[in-house]
Design an enzyme around this catalytic site. Structure first.
Site, PDB file in Angstrom:
ATOM      1  N   LYS A 106      11.834  26.899   4.141  1.00 53.97           N
ATOM      2  CA  LYS A 106      12.721  27.458   3.106  1.00 53.97           C
ATOM      3  C   LYS A 106      12.180  27.041   1.766  1.00 53.97           C
ATOM      4  O   LYS A 106      11.425  26.076   1.651  1.00 53.97           O
ATOM      5  CB  LYS A 106      14.141  26.936   3.299  1.00 53.97           C
ATOM      6  CG  LYS A 106      15.206  27.663   2.510  1.00 53.97           C
ATOM      7  CD  LYS A 106      15.503  29.057   3.044  1.00 53.97           C
ATOM      8  CE  LYS A 106      16.800  29.129   3.732  1.00 53.97           C
ATOM      9  NZ  LYS A 106      17.169  30.231   4.513  1.00 53.97           N
TER      10      LYS A 106
HETATM   11  N1  GLU Z   1      17.154  33.842   4.786  1.00 56.90           N
HETATM   12  C1  GLU Z   1      17.567  34.231   6.099  1.00 56.90           C
HETATM   13  C2  GLU Z   1      18.111  33.043   6.862  1.00 56.90           C
HETATM   14  O1  GLU Z   1      18.511  32.070   6.292  1.00 56.90           O
HETATM   15  C3  GLU Z   1      16.490  34.993   6.839  1.00 56.90           C
HETATM   16  C4  GLU Z   1      15.225  34.234   7.088  1.00 56.90           C
HETATM   17  C5  GLU Z   1      14.099  35.093   7.672  1.00 56.90           C
HETATM   18  O2  GLU Z   1      14.330  36.245   8.004  1.00 56.90           O
HETATM   19  O3  GLU Z   1      12.992  34.540   7.785  1.00 56.90           O
HETATM   20  O4  GLU Z   1      18.236  33.074   8.058  1.00 56.90           O
END
Ligand code: GLU
Length: 415
Positions: A106
């Site tokens: 992230k």
């Molecule tokens: N931001 C989304 C999550 O927290 C999607 C992450 C992704 O698709 O890699 O799950």
């Protein structure tokens, strides 16, 4: 009163208690807690008014034992290294729970995208890729949208990365269908909320029809969750976004199409027809069958947990219930469907998008949706069964399943 637990502190506590339930020693907890790599970059931007603003970009790559790092990029003033750490570990567990061949990551940029012109945002994103491109890639780390970012941002990343490495659609997911995105990705997280909540109701021998739902947050996740839950017959008692909320005047709930039309016109649900204004904090405390926090982390803390009147909570956001609030709600017998299951529809369709990109395929929407349903039903079934067998909360069950998978992969490589 001490400040409420941060997202990272809450997540660490959930992870620690999963390790204890599984009988792992402290070194395994440490191994899972500490990320493989953390990157911070400086992003100076000359704004169109001539001023210079220095933003910070982050990427935390938690673990890649099960596959390339995977997770969103958050564009919000609150994003920092500490929050990225918590959210990256959450992604590792989410991918493990869904049995996706990914690790977790992230990051993001500490900007408020709504205060930037489109050209400024594009420049910022391209600068981020210029500094980060050696650390992302289709087999290394695959970013996706998160709070404040969207398909347009993914297309800029795809383009900037492809300038160095050649055409590389699999470097990001959640990009526009026109540049290799998957059908069904845009609505996938909200669709997943509908699927998981429906499974849960079915497992309890009840149906969603006629039940009331309150949703906090009307971005990509909240608006699509509203659609998915309304399609299953739920009554929309109240909805909100950053500007405030709207509480239905009548028992049958808000008319979603009217709210969506109002939102398209004004950019907010505030003032939507068929309802009256309500503050965000009041909305969280409304009596309802289901409360869906779909905005940022930390919406429900020890401070308001005692006043929650919902009969159940489905965490569509990441980390909306702090660990101290989780304890209060458990004691009060309010079940919580945890984020790593409820909002996993997004990364699941991200996986489908990546698979399609690697094979130069394009699946029809029906195929994406039926695969999404199957994946989520399997994961939800495992969580419900394990919570029943172990007499633990749904979160504890989900964390234990995911933690065990992650630890098995990590230890298989030896140290
Ligand atoms: N931001 C989304 C999550 O927290 C999607 C992450 C992704 O698709 O890699 O799950």
């Amino acid at each position: 009163m001490p400040p409420p637990a941060s997202l990272k502190q809450s997540h660490d506590a959930y992870l620690e208690s999963a390790c204890q339930r599984l009988g792992y020693d402290g070194s395994i907890y440490e191994l899972l807690l500490v990320a493989s790599r953390e990157i911070a970059v400086e992003l100076p931007l000359r704004r169109q008014d001539g001023s210079l603003v220095v933003y910070r970009g982050y990427r935390v790559q938690h673990h890649n034992a099960r596959g390339p790092y995977k997770g969103g990029l958050r564009f919000h003033p609150s994003i920092d290294m500490e929050e990225s750490r918590g959210l990256a570990c959450l992604m590792s567990l989410k991918c493990a729970l869904l049995d996706l061949p990914f690790g977790g990551a992230k990051g993001g940029i500490d900007c408020d995208p709504s205060s930037l012109r489109e050209r400024e945002l594009e420049e910022l994103v391209r600068k981020f890729v210029q500094k980060m491109h050696r650390n992302i890639g289709p087999n290394l780390d695959i970013p996706a949208p998160d709070v404040g970012s969207d398909a347009r941002v993914m297309a800029w990343i795809q383009d900037e990365y492809s300038k160095v490495y050649g055409y590389s659609p699999a470097v990001v997911t959640g990009k526009p269908v026109a540049t290799g995105g998957s059908k069904g990705r845009e609505s996938a997280t909200g669709d997943g909320v509908g699927i998981v909540v429906e499974c849960w109701a079915r497992q309890r021998g009840t149906s969603l029809a006629g039940k009331s739902v309150v949703i906090q947050g009307f971005g990509n996740v909240g608006s699509h969750a509203a659609r998915a839950l309304a399609a299953r017959g739920m009554r929309l008692r109240a909805l909100s976004d950053v500007r405030g909320g709207v509480l239905a005047d009548a028992g049958e709930g808000l008319d979603l199409e009217a709210v969506l039309a109002h939102h398209r016109k004004t950019g907010s649900v505030v003032g939507a027809p068929g309802g009256r204004p309500i503050e965000n904090h009041e909305l969280l405390e409304l009596a309802c069958d289901l409360l869906v926090p779909a905005a940022l982390g930390g919406a429900i803390t020890e401070d308001n947990a005692g006043r929650i009147q919902a009969r159940a909570i489905a965490e569509a956001a990441n980390g909306p219930v702090s660990e101290d609030a989780d304890r209060v709600l458990c004691e009060r017998g309010i079940p919580i469907l945890p984020d790593i299951l409820v909002n996993a529809g997004g990364v699941t369709v991200s996986y489908f998008e990546w698979v399609q990109n690697l094979q130069q395929l394009s699946w029809e929407l029906e195929e994406v949706q039926s695969r999404l349903r199957a994946r989520l039903e399997t994961a939800a079934g495992a969580v419900f069964d394990s919570a029943g067998a172990e007499s633990c909360s749904l979160r504890e069950a989900a964390y234990c399943i995911a933690t065990r998978r992650l630890k098995d992969a990590l230890l298989s490589f030896g140290f």
